[in-house]
Design a protein around this motif. Structure first.
Motif, short mmCIF file in Angstrom:
data_model
loop_
_atom_site.label_atom_id
_atom_site.label_comp_id
_atom_site.label_asym_id
_atom_site.label_seq_id
_atom_site.Cartn_x
_atom_site.Cartn_y
_atom_site.Cartn_z
N PRO A 101 0.67 -1.19 -0.03
CA PRO A 101 0.07 0.03 0.11
C PRO A 101 0.85 1.17 0.02
CG PRO A 101 -0.22 -1.09 2.16
CD PRO A 101 0.72 -2.16 1.17
N ILE A 102 1.99 1.25 0.87
CA ILE A 102 2.61 2.45 0.85
C ILE A 102 3.41 2.79 -0.57
CG2 ILE A 102 4.73 3.72 2.01
CD1 ILE A 102 3.82 2.18 4.58
N ALA A 103 4.05 1.56 -1.19
CA ALA A 103 4.67 1.86 -2.64
C ALA A 103 3.76 2.55 -3.54
CB ALA A 103 4.94 0.45 -2.97
N HIS A 104 2.32 2.07 -3.41
CA HIS A 104 1.33 2.46 -4.40
C HIS A 104 0.81 4.09 -4.01
CE1 HIS A 104 1.55 -1.77 -5.99
NE2 HIS A 104 0.99 -1.10 -6.99
N ASN A 105 0.85 4.05 -2.71
CA ASN A 105 0.48 5.60 -2.25
C ASN A 105 1.45 6.49 -2.91
OD1 ASN A 105 -0.44 7.78 -0.77
ND2 ASN A 105 -0.64 6.60 1.09
N TRP A 157 17.39 8.02 -12.99
CA TRP A 157 17.24 6.81 -12.48
C TRP A 157 16.70 6.41 -10.95
CZ3 TRP A 157 19.93 4.34 -8.50
CH2 TRP A 157 20.97 4.96 -8.15
N LEU A 158 17.40 7.39 -10.02
CA LEU A 158 16.98 7.08 -8.79
C LEU A 158 15.68 7.59 -8.58
CD1 LEU A 158 17.83 6.56 -5.88
CD2 LEU A 158 18.90 8.73 -5.64
N ASN A 159 14.89 8.50 -9.39
CA ASN A 159 13.78 9.24 -9.39
C ASN A 159 12.85 8.02 -9.46
OD1 ASN A 159 11.54 10.74 -9.05
ND2 ASN A 159 11.75 11.52 -11.16
N HIS A 160 13.12 7.12 -10.47
CA HIS A 160 12.23 6.04 -10.79
C HIS A 160 12.43 4.88 -9.99
CE1 HIS A 160 10.58 7.33 -14.69
NE2 HIS A 160 11.50 7.84 -15.03
N VAL A 161 13.63 4.65 -9.44
CA VAL A 161 13.76 3.81 -8.43
C VAL A 161 12.71 3.92 -7.16
CG1 VAL A 161 15.16 2.81 -6.52
CG2 VAL A 161 15.96 2.97 -8.95
N VAL A 162 12.73 5.13 -6.60
CA VAL A 162 11.75 5.68 -5.36
C VAL A 162 10.40 5.87 -5.61
CG1 VAL A 162 14.07 6.30 -4.32
CG2 VAL A 162 12.47 7.81 -5.40
N HIS A 163 10.17 6.42 -7.17
CA HIS A 163 8.61 6.74 -7.23
C HIS A 163 8.23 5.67 -8.02
CE1 HIS A 163 10.32 10.69 -6.06
NE2 HIS A 163 9.40 10.50 -5.28
N THR A 164 8.69 5.02 -8.91
CA THR A 164 8.11 4.03 -9.92
C THR A 164 8.37 2.57 -9.58
OG1 THR A 164 8.62 5.65 -11.55
CG2 THR A 164 7.91 3.44 -12.61
N ASN A 165 9.56 2.13 -9.58
CA ASN A 165 10.05 0.66 -9.10
C ASN A 165 9.37 0.03 -7.93
OD1 ASN A 165 11.45 1.29 -11.64
ND2 ASN A 165 13.36 0.74 -10.79
N VAL A 166 9.27 0.94 -6.86
CA VAL A 166 8.58 0.40 -5.64
C VAL A 166 7.38 -0.31 -5.98
CG1 VAL A 166 9.77 2.09 -4.08
CG2 VAL A 166 7.68 2.72 -5.13
N ALA A 167 6.51 0.39 -6.92
CA ALA A 167 5.11 -0.07 -7.12
C ALA A 167 5.19 -1.36 -8.01
CB ALA A 167 4.16 0.91 -7.75
N LEU A 168 6.12 -1.15 -9.01
CA LEU A 168 6.14 -2.11 -10.23
C LEU A 168 6.67 -3.89 -9.36
CD1 LEU A 168 7.82 -0.50 -13.28
CD2 LEU A 168 5.26 -0.95 -12.91
N LEU A 169 7.77 -3.40 -8.69
CA LEU A 169 8.28 -4.84 -7.83
C LEU A 169 7.19 -5.13 -6.88
CD1 LEU A 169 11.73 -3.50 -7.48
CD2 LEU A 169 10.98 -5.55 -8.88
N ALA A 170 6.38 -4.28 -6.35
CA ALA A 170 5.41 -4.92 -5.53
C ALA A 170 4.38 -5.54 -6.12
CB ALA A 170 4.92 -3.85 -4.65
N ILE A 171 4.12 -5.27 -7.49
CA ILE A 171 3.17 -5.88 -8.30
C ILE A 171 3.93 -7.33 -8.81
CG2 ILE A 171 2.01 -6.05 -10.59
CD1 ILE A 171 1.59 -3.11 -10.08
N MET A 172 5.08 -7.14 -8.94
CA MET A 172 5.83 -8.48 -9.43
C MET A 172 5.60 -9.33 -8.21
SD MET A 172 9.05 -7.14 -11.66
CE MET A 172 9.36 -9.00 -12.07
N VAL A 232 -5.03 3.39 2.90
CA VAL A 232 -5.96 2.38 3.01
C VAL A 232 -6.70 1.69 1.77
CG1 VAL A 232 -8.22 1.56 4.26
CG2 VAL A 232 -6.75 3.50 5.17
N ILE A 233 -7.00 2.54 0.79
CA ILE A 233 -7.55 2.01 -0.63
C ILE A 233 -6.48 1.18 -1.11
CG2 ILE A 233 -8.28 2.60 -2.69
CD1 ILE A 233 -9.29 5.24 -1.59
N CYS A 234 -5.32 1.47 -1.10
CA CYS A 234 -4.34 0.45 -1.55
C CYS A 234 -4.01 -0.49 -0.80
CB CYS A 234 -2.77 1.31 -1.60
SG CYS A 234 -2.93 2.78 -2.91
N TYR A 235 -4.42 -0.73 0.49
CA TYR A 235 -4.24 -1.78 1.32
C TYR A 235 -5.36 -2.93 0.63
CZ TYR A 235 -4.94 -4.95 4.90
OH TYR A 235 -4.90 -6.43 5.82
N PHE A 236 -6.40 -2.35 0.52
CA PHE A 236 -7.79 -3.17 0.13
C PHE A 236 -7.43 -3.75 -1.44
CE2 PHE A 236 -10.16 -1.07 3.66
CZ PHE A 236 -10.43 -2.32 4.34
#
Length: 275
Positions: free
Chosen positions: A134-138, A166-181, A246-250
């Protein structure tokens, strides 16, 4: 006699169904815990843990501050440091989660089971469900929505000289993509909603309190957007930040139940058989 034969046939049918369910569950576990699937899961956790740990290291020690930037010293010493950003706290959460998941791959068990007995496995599942997903997607959603609307409100252009793309995408994009993977490679049972939502909301409320503490001692808000918002809208933004988490949690719970529906059905049948 007829009833007796009928009863025997019913018992045989139940026994055969239970045996077939057990065989399907064993086949599922064989496919899930060994072979290419297990290597993919291990690779995801290894690359994610390495990426986020390096991102934290680079974030703390390797950012280049260009000459002539008048705010250099102020940016370096501002109260709260980098720990005032939800982005940085999230990267720490992701590094912890993927490290725990990697340790579970190496020393724990990924077997599809009714109730994981391993503390490491339970810790992995709780951290992912309550914090990591949830926090990654938030972070990803809130950052890129505001960035696309007006980047100066959250990531001023001057930071392009400091913060590599590259660091911008690591901390703002990859967090969500890797959580999905991870969602698609790790079977998990979500904690009770009371435990999961309570932990998630507590984290976000503590962060909102932390942001206000930083504002009190430094005289500045963490994000430029908060500087221009009147108090009522600022309160709405803080509430929205908690609500989005919370929405991202559900959302994570919903997707997990869909992705692993066949495994949950097999476990449910096994549980009914045991009862």
């Amino acid at each position: 006699m007829a009833k007796s034969k009928k009863k025997i046939r019913e018992q045989n049918a139940i026994r055969e169904a239970a045996q077939a369910n057990t065989e399907r569950l064993e086949t599922c576990n064989d496919a899930y815990t060994s072979g290419a699937f297990s290597y993919l899961r291990f690779l995801v956790h290894l690359l994610a843990a390495a990426q986020f740990c390096y991102g934290i290291y680079y974030y703390l020690f390797k950012l280049d501050w260009p000459e002539g930037l008048h705010e250099e010293e102020e940016l370096k010493t501002r109260w709260g440091g980098k720990f005032k950003y939800l982005t940085f706290l999230d990267v720490i959460v992701q590094a912890i989660y993927h490290t725990v998941a990697l340790l579970n791959d190496l020393f724990g068990s990924n077997v599809v089971t009714v109730a994981p007995k391993s503390l490491l496995r339970q810790l992995r599942d709780y951290i992912f469900a309550t914090f990591a997903f949830p926090i990654a997607h938030n972070v990803c959603i809130s950052f890129w929505v505001i960035y696309l609307y007006d980047r100066e409100l959250i990531f001023p252009a001057v930071l392009d000289e400091i913060f590599p793309n590259w660091l911008n995408h690591v901390v703002h994009t990859n967090v969500a993509l890797l959580a999905i993977m991870d969602m698609f490679t790790c079977f998990r049972r979500y904690p009770s909603r009371l435990a999961g939502v309570t932990g998630n909301v507590a984290f976000m409320i503590l962060y909102v309190i932390w942001v206000n503490i930083v504002r009190y001692f430094s005289g500045q808000w963490v994000y430029p957007l908060l500087e221009i918002l009147p108090i009522p809208l600022r309160a709405v933004m803080f509430a929205g930040l908690v609500a989005l988490s919370v929405i991202c949690y559900f959302l994570g719970e919903f997707v997990n139940n869909i992705v692993w529906a066949p495994e949950f059905q097999l476990l449910q049948r096994k549980l009914l058989k045991q009862n």
